[in-house]
Design a protein around this motif. Structure first.
Motif, PDB file in Angstrom:
ATOM      1  N   GLU A  93       0.745  -1.164  -0.021  1.00 38.33           N
ATOM      2  CA  GLU A  93       0.012   0.073  -0.019  1.00 38.33           C
ATOM      3  C   GLU A  93       0.864   1.309  -0.018  1.00 38.33           C
ATOM      4  O   GLU A  93       1.807   1.292   0.727  1.00 38.33           O
ATOM      5  CB  GLU A  93      -0.829   0.107   1.194  1.00 38.33           C
ATOM      6  N   VAL A  94       0.642   2.159  -0.950  1.00 37.85           N
ATOM      7  CA  VAL A  94       1.143   3.486  -0.893  1.00 37.85           C
ATOM      8  C   VAL A  94       0.545   4.474  -0.127  1.00 37.85           C
ATOM      9  O   VAL A  94      -0.674   4.868  -0.562  1.00 37.85           O
ATOM     10  CB  VAL A  94       1.154   3.902  -2.410  1.00 37.85           C
ATOM     11  N   TYR A 108       4.251 -10.842  -2.129  1.00 33.04           N
ATOM     12  CA  TYR A 108       3.174  -9.838  -2.272  1.00 33.04           C
ATOM     13  C   TYR A 108       2.724  -9.416  -3.706  1.00 33.04           C
ATOM     14  O   TYR A 108       3.859  -9.909  -4.355  1.00 33.04           O
ATOM     15  CB  TYR A 108       3.431  -8.622  -1.587  1.00 33.04           C
ATOM     16  N   GLU A 109       1.770  -9.023  -3.964  1.00 34.15           N
ATOM     17  CA  GLU A 109       1.261  -8.737  -5.304  1.00 34.15           C
ATOM     18  C   GLU A 109       2.014  -7.469  -5.563  1.00 34.15           C
ATOM     19  O   GLU A 109       2.462  -6.514  -4.952  1.00 34.15           O
ATOM     20  CB  GLU A 109      -0.137  -8.431  -5.414  1.00 34.15           C
ATOM     21  N   PRO A 110       2.821  -7.439  -6.903  1.00 35.09           N
ATOM     22  CA  PRO A 110       3.298  -6.428  -7.463  1.00 35.09           C
ATOM     23  C   PRO A 110       2.352  -5.270  -7.551  1.00 35.09           C
ATOM     24  O   PRO A 110       1.145  -5.220  -7.587  1.00 35.09           O
ATOM     25  CB  PRO A 110       3.813  -6.650  -8.886  1.00 35.09           C
ATOM     26  N   LYS A 111       3.011  -4.215  -6.915  1.00 34.33           N
ATOM     27  CA  LYS A 111       2.380  -2.767  -6.799  1.00 34.33           C
ATOM     28  C   LYS A 111       2.747  -1.681  -8.113  1.00 34.33           C
ATOM     29  O   LYS A 111       3.754  -1.253  -7.944  1.00 34.33           O
ATOM     30  CB  LYS A 111       2.363  -2.140  -5.464  1.00 34.33           C
ATOM     31  N   ILE A 156       5.443   3.521   1.994  1.00 34.83           N
ATOM     32  CA  ILE A 156       4.757   2.590   1.536  1.00 34.83           C
ATOM     33  C   ILE A 156       4.572   1.735   2.949  1.00 34.83           C
ATOM     34  O   ILE A 156       5.014   1.740   3.938  1.00 34.83           O
ATOM     35  CB  ILE A 156       5.204   1.437   0.474  1.00 34.83           C
ATOM     36  N   TYR A 157       3.386   0.848   3.000  1.00 37.50           N
ATOM     37  CA  TYR A 157       3.250   0.117   3.999  1.00 37.50           C
ATOM     38  C   TYR A 157       2.719  -1.467   3.463  1.00 37.50           C
ATOM     39  O   TYR A 157       2.272  -1.494   2.459  1.00 37.50           O
ATOM     40  CB  TYR A 157       1.893   0.552   4.798  1.00 37.50           C
ATOM     41  N   VAL A 158       3.473  -2.460   4.076  1.00 39.89           N
ATOM     42  CA  VAL A 158       3.269  -3.735   3.931  1.00 39.89           C
ATOM     43  C   VAL A 158       2.762  -4.277   5.321  1.00 39.89           C
ATOM     44  O   VAL A 158       3.488  -4.120   6.013  1.00 39.89           O
ATOM     45  CB  VAL A 158       4.291  -4.467   3.048  1.00 39.89           C
ATOM     46  N   LEU A 213       5.802   3.835 -11.611  1.00 42.99           N
ATOM     47  CA  LEU A 213       6.819   2.633 -11.364  1.00 42.99           C
ATOM     48  C   LEU A 213       6.290   1.329 -10.898  1.00 42.99           C
ATOM     49  O   LEU A 213       5.123   1.675 -10.454  1.00 42.99           O
ATOM     50  CB  LEU A 213       8.141   3.239 -10.561  1.00 42.99           C
ATOM     51  N   THR A 214       6.758   0.482 -10.584  1.00 45.42           N
ATOM     52  CA  THR A 214       6.131  -1.044 -10.158  1.00 45.42           C
ATOM     53  C   THR A 214       7.200  -1.210  -8.883  1.00 45.42           C
ATOM     54  O   THR A 214       8.165  -1.528  -9.229  1.00 45.42           O
ATOM     55  CB  THR A 214       5.976  -2.079 -10.919  1.00 45.42           C
ATOM     56  N   ILE A 215       6.757  -1.654  -7.642  1.00 47.02           N
ATOM     57  CA  ILE A 215       7.302  -2.210  -6.575  1.00 47.02           C
ATOM     58  C   ILE A 215       7.099  -3.495  -6.548  1.00 47.02           C
ATOM     59  O   ILE A 215       5.839  -4.212  -6.483  1.00 47.02           O
ATOM     60  CB  ILE A 215       6.887  -1.407  -5.314  1.00 47.02           C
ATOM     61  N   TYR A 216       8.114  -4.279  -6.037  1.00 41.73           N
ATOM     62  CA  TYR A 216       8.008  -5.885  -5.814  1.00 41.73           C
ATOM     63  C   TYR A 216       8.579  -6.182  -4.481  1.00 41.73           C
ATOM     64  O   TYR A 216       9.630  -5.487  -3.804  1.00 41.73           O
ATOM     65  CB  TYR A 216       9.078  -6.427  -6.926  1.00 41.73           C
ATOM     66  N   LYS A 217       7.936  -7.060  -3.746  1.00 38.30           N
ATOM     67  CA  LYS A 217       8.240  -7.651  -2.450  1.00 38.30           C
ATOM     68  C   LYS A 217       7.883  -9.146  -2.448  1.00 38.30           C
ATOM     69  O   LYS A 217       6.594  -9.434  -2.892  1.00 38.30           O
ATOM     70  CB  LYS A 217       7.916  -6.846  -1.482  1.00 38.30           C
ATOM     71  N   GLN A 218       8.700 -10.043  -2.279  1.00 36.00           N
ATOM     72  CA  GLN A 218       8.419 -11.542  -2.334  1.00 36.00           C
ATOM     73  C   GLN A 218       7.224 -11.703  -1.384  1.00 36.00           C
ATOM     74  O   GLN A 218       7.050 -11.375  -0.301  1.00 36.00           O
ATOM     75  CB  GLN A 218       9.642 -12.287  -1.844  1.00 36.00           C
TER      76      GLN A 218
END
Length: 295
Positions: free
Chosen positions: A23-24, A92-95, A117-119, A85-90
Motif C-alpha cells: 500500500e502506498v 506480495y502482489e506487485p504494486k 509505503i506500508y506492507v 513505477l512498479t514495486i516488488y516484494k516477495q
C-alpha cells in the motif's frame, strides 16, 4: 448443501479481498533538489528525478532508470516525464504506482519525490492453540408437523479446543472441536416437551485479527460448522411418552454456519461470543459465550 456452498464461496471471497498487498500511503514532491553527489544523468545527459521509497523493506523496483539502496530507503532514479513505477516484494502482489493518482502528473528533472509505503508483514508466530469453555443458549425450529407455537430457549454449555494458523498479522484460519449441549423447550395444549442433546461441533472458520493496542486485539471469525450428535433425547411430560432418541428423528450429522467475535487480552486471555445456525433437518440456533486461554 446449497447454503454451505454459498457460505464457503463468501469466505473465499473475503480471504481474497484481504490478500497480501503493498500500500502506498503518501507520494509527493519534496522541497529540495538532488545533492550533486547523488545526481545521475540519463541517456540524454539530463539529470534524473529521484523517488525515495520509505517505510517498508522491498525487493526491487521496475520502470526506473536506475535503482540504488541507501540505508533503509530505496532510491529510484526516473527520467524526466516518467509517470509510474512498479514495486516488488516477495510474497506480495506487485504494486504499480501511477503518480497521477497522487496528484503528480509526472516527475521532473533534478527534483526529489518522497514515497511512503506500508506492507502487512508476515507474523513471526503462526500457530496458536487455545482452550475455551462457556455457556450456550439454544433453541430449534422446523421440528415438523404439529408444532404450532415457537420453541423456547434452554441453557447448556460448551467446552473444547481450537487451533489457529495466522498467514499474516491480520488473516488466519481456525479449526475447533467442541463438546456442546443443545436443545429446546416446547409447550402447547397437547404436549410439554424438551429436547436435551449433546453434539461434537467442528467449526472451520476464517479469522481476521485487528490489533487495537499492545494489550488488546479484536478477532472476527466466520465459516461452516459440522456437528455430530453423540447423545441425548427428547422428553415429553404431557402426555407421558417414552423418550425419543435424536437419531430416531433427525440425521446424526448436521451442517451449519457459525460467526463470532473474540477479544484477546495480553495475547493469551480470550473472551468470546458466537452465533450458530443449523442448515440440516434439525435447525438449531445457538448463542454461546465463552472464555479461554491461547498458548
Amino acid at each position: 448443501m446449497k447454503r454451505l456452498q454459498l457460505l464457503s464461496c463468501l469466505l473465499l471471497l473475503a480471504v481474497t479481498a484481504f490478500s497480501q498487498e503493498i500500500e502506498v500511503t503518501k507520494f509527493g514532491q519534496a522541497t529540495q533538489f538532488i545533492a550533486a553527489d547523488d545526481q545521475i544523468r540519463d541517456w540524454d545527459n539530463e539529470i534524473c528525478a529521484l523517488v525515495k521509497i520509505q517505510g517498508a523493506k522491498i525487493d526491487s523496483v521496475s520502470g526506473a532508470f536506475e535503482v540504488r539502496r541507501n540505508g533503509a530507503e530505496v532510491w529510484a532514479y526516473m527520467t524526466n516525464g516518467d509517470r509510474k513505477l512498479t514495486i516488488y516484494k516477495q510474497g506480495y502482489e506487485p504494486k504499480e504506482v501511477v503518480f497521477n493518482d497522487f496528484g503528480v502528473q509526472d516527475v521532473k528533472s533534478n527534483r526529489v519525490y518522497l514515497m511512503n509505503i506500508y506492507v502487512l508483514e508476515l507474523t513471526k508466530k503462526r500457530l496458536f492453540i487455545g482452550i475455551h469453555g462457556g455457556v450456550n443458549f439454544t433453541t430449534a425450529s422446523d421440528l415438523g408437523a404439529g408444532y404450532d407455537n415457537d420453541t423456547k430457549w434452554v441453557t447448556g454449555f460448551n467446552i473444547g479446543a481450537t487451533g489457529a494458523y495466522m498467514f499474516t498479522d491480520l488473516i488466519g484460519a481456525q479449526v475447533g472441536i467442541f463438546f456442546a449441549t443443545k436443545g429446546y423447550k416446547y409447550s402447547d395444549f397437547y404436549r410439554d416437551e424438551k429436547g436435551d442433546f449433546q453434539f461434537v461441533d467442528i467449526p472451520v472458520q476464517a479469522l481476521f485479527n485487528f490489533k487495537l493496542s499492545e494489550s488488546f486485539a479484536l478477532q472476527l471469525l466466520a465459516g461452516p460448522c459440522f456437528s455430530i450428535n453423540v447423545g441425548g433425547n427428547m422428553k415429553r411430560t404431557l402426555p407421558t411418552l417414552a423418550d425419543v432418541k435424536f437419531s430416531d428423528i433427525y440425521s446424526a450429522f448436521q451442517m451449519g454456519g457459525q460467526a463470532g467475535l473474540r477479544l484477546v487480552i495480553a495475547k493469551h486471555y480470550a473472551i468470546g461470543a458466537d452465533y450458530q445456525m443449523g442448515f440440516g433437518n434439525y435447525k438449531n440456533y445457538n448463542f454461546g459465550v465463552n472464555v479461554g486461554y491461547i498458548f
